[in-house]
Design an enzyme around this catalytic site. Structure first.
Site: not given
Length: 470
Positions: A315, A346
């Site tokens: 990521n 998140h």
């Protein structure tokens, strides 16, 4: 029948592909996502070939990119796609009303693009040039984006469904066809005195990434049900399986969850490349690089020999965002602050917080080991190989141990897993971090600067001696 109804109503987007969902036995929202990404890939080729900057104005490219992005979002998410417009519109209003001096403060926990844009405008229009780092100078935005540019950046079809995040300057340079978008233009133009193409074709790279993404999807669909993560907390499994076998199973169960991320991110990267976005200069051998906005490097992940190497290759654009908006700007405990921000970004599941809090202690321990132990294994290739094998195994186990709550999401199952391991890695990492201290970042930077200064002084002294001798 009830299962079919649940599957239909679970997706707020288009039901046009419901027959495909029933044939493949995949949720409709996942079918819509994959089909839209494939349509985006085809659209990206069309965008590059028929709306190239040499043929079309930036205004048209912005409009088309935005409208296609909103259409794909509407197809996938239905009326939930209004979230993109409302969030972008409200934050644009905040940016205009609060002014460049304060615009970065109210947007810390919204989304990557919005926060990045806010900080980059703040850097370019409210901070002095001498206060910016080299990276901040490259990304700093010197004028307020127009509303169309802003929506195009946030909602374009290339990244609205799966990213990846990119800097505003890189995106605008891509839309406008500005050759200066290549960060090291003069180095890119020539290799061994030979001129290079100013705009190489991405076709080979796109084919490679599409093939890689669908291979990863095939692997995931083949093995995802063979090693379910939930078995790690099954009572019979814990009671009747030797610990070494639990470790091996943990590794296999987490290994088989990663290909779905590889599929999504590699396909997203291919879509951007197909449109001509993502060119990042040339390698030493003259090969074009298409990794400006790549989100992962699969081999580097699977063969990582440190926690940091794993995170640096997983990521990637999110890691860049966290570094730019938090780590580089946080005056106290930047590592802890960055992990906490990542958990907040998140979502609200407790498992995210358990994962990132665990990541803090493991990062500190890994840093301590690297600084204090690694130098003792660099004296011979054999010792270095032994160190790499040991640290590879330790890294893979540490990563799997850390991310189990990320997959399980809930507190109870996550604590049950850690309890089955007696919280062993938590305690081990805390002891290592305490027993093997590492200097704070600002002191390490000072030491590096002093070392560089000494080397320069030695080099100057040697040059002076040579001049005197001649």
């Amino acid at each position: 029948m009830a299962d079919d109804d649940a599957r239909t109503t679970a997706c707020t987007g288009s039901s046009l592909l419901q027959p495909v969902s029933e044939i493949t036995d995949l949720p409709l929202d996942q079918v819509n996502f994959v089909v839209c990404q494939l349509c985006a890939l085809i659209s990206a080729f069309w965008f590059r070939l028929f709306l190239h900057p040499s043929k079309t104005s930036p205004f048209i490219r912005h409009v088309v990119a935005t409208l296609l992005g909103l259409y794909f979002a509407l197809f996938c998410f239905g009326w939930y796609a209004l979230h993109f417009l409302l969030q972008s519109g409200l934050t644009y209003g905040i940016m205009i009303l609060t002014g460049v001096e304060h615009m970065h403060n109210p947007m810390m926990v919204i989304t990557q693009k919005i926060t990045s844009l806010a900080f980059e405008i703040h850097d370019g229009m409210a901070r002095k040039e001498e206060h910016l780092t080299a990276g901040q100078k490259i990304l700093a935005i010197r004028r307020m984006p127009s509303l169309l540019e802003y929506f195009s950046y946030n909602c374009n079809f290339l990244g609205i469904l799966a990213g990846p995040t990119c800097s505003y300057n890189d995106y605008i340079a891509f839309i406008e066809g500005d050759p200066r978008r290549h960060r090291d233009q003069e180095a890119d133009r020539k290799s061994n005195g030979k001129p290079r193409q100013s705009e190489p074709s991405p076709n080979v790279e796109v084919v490679r990434k599409v093939a890689t993404s669908f291979f990863c999807l095939l692997v995931f669909l083949s093995v995802c049900k063979v090693f379910p993560v939930e078995r790690n907390i099954d009572d019979d499994f814990i009671a009747n399986t030797p610990f070494y076998a639990q470790v091996v199973y943990l590794y296999l169960s987490m290994l088989t969850t990663r290909p779905k991320y590889y599929f999504v991110w590699t396909l997203a990267d291919a879509i951007n490349n197909a449109a001509g976005f993502g060119f990042n200069g040339y390698d030493g051998d003259g090969s074009p690089r298409w990794d400006l906005i790549s989100n992962l490097r699969i081999l580097n992940i699977e063969f990582a020999t440190s926690f940091k190497v794993f995170l640096d290759n997983w990521n990637i654009q999110t890691a860049h965002w966290l570094k730019r908006v938090c780590y580089e700007r946080c005056p106290y405990h930047p590592t802890a602050a960055t992990f906490i921000l990542s958990a907040m970004w998140h979502g609200a599941y407790p498992g995210y917080y358990l994962t990132f809090l665990t990541g803090i202690v493991i990062t500190l321990a890994a840093r301590a080991v690297r600084h204090n132990v690694r130098p003792h294994f660099l004296h011979s290739p054999t010792h270095k190989l032994v160190y790499d094998v040991i640290t590879w195994a330790a890294t893979q186990i540490a990563i799997c141990y850390t991310v189990v709550p990320f997959v399980l999401l809930s507190v109870g199952p996550s604590i049950k897993f850690y309890r089955s391991w007696c919280f062993s890695l938590h305690f081990t990492c805390i002891l290592l971090a305490v027993a093997l201290p590492v200097k704070p970042r600002h002191l390490r930077l000072k030491d590096q600067q002093k070392g560089l200064q000494r080397r320069l002084e030695v080099a100057d002294a040697n040059c002076s001696q040579k001049e005197k001798s001649t």
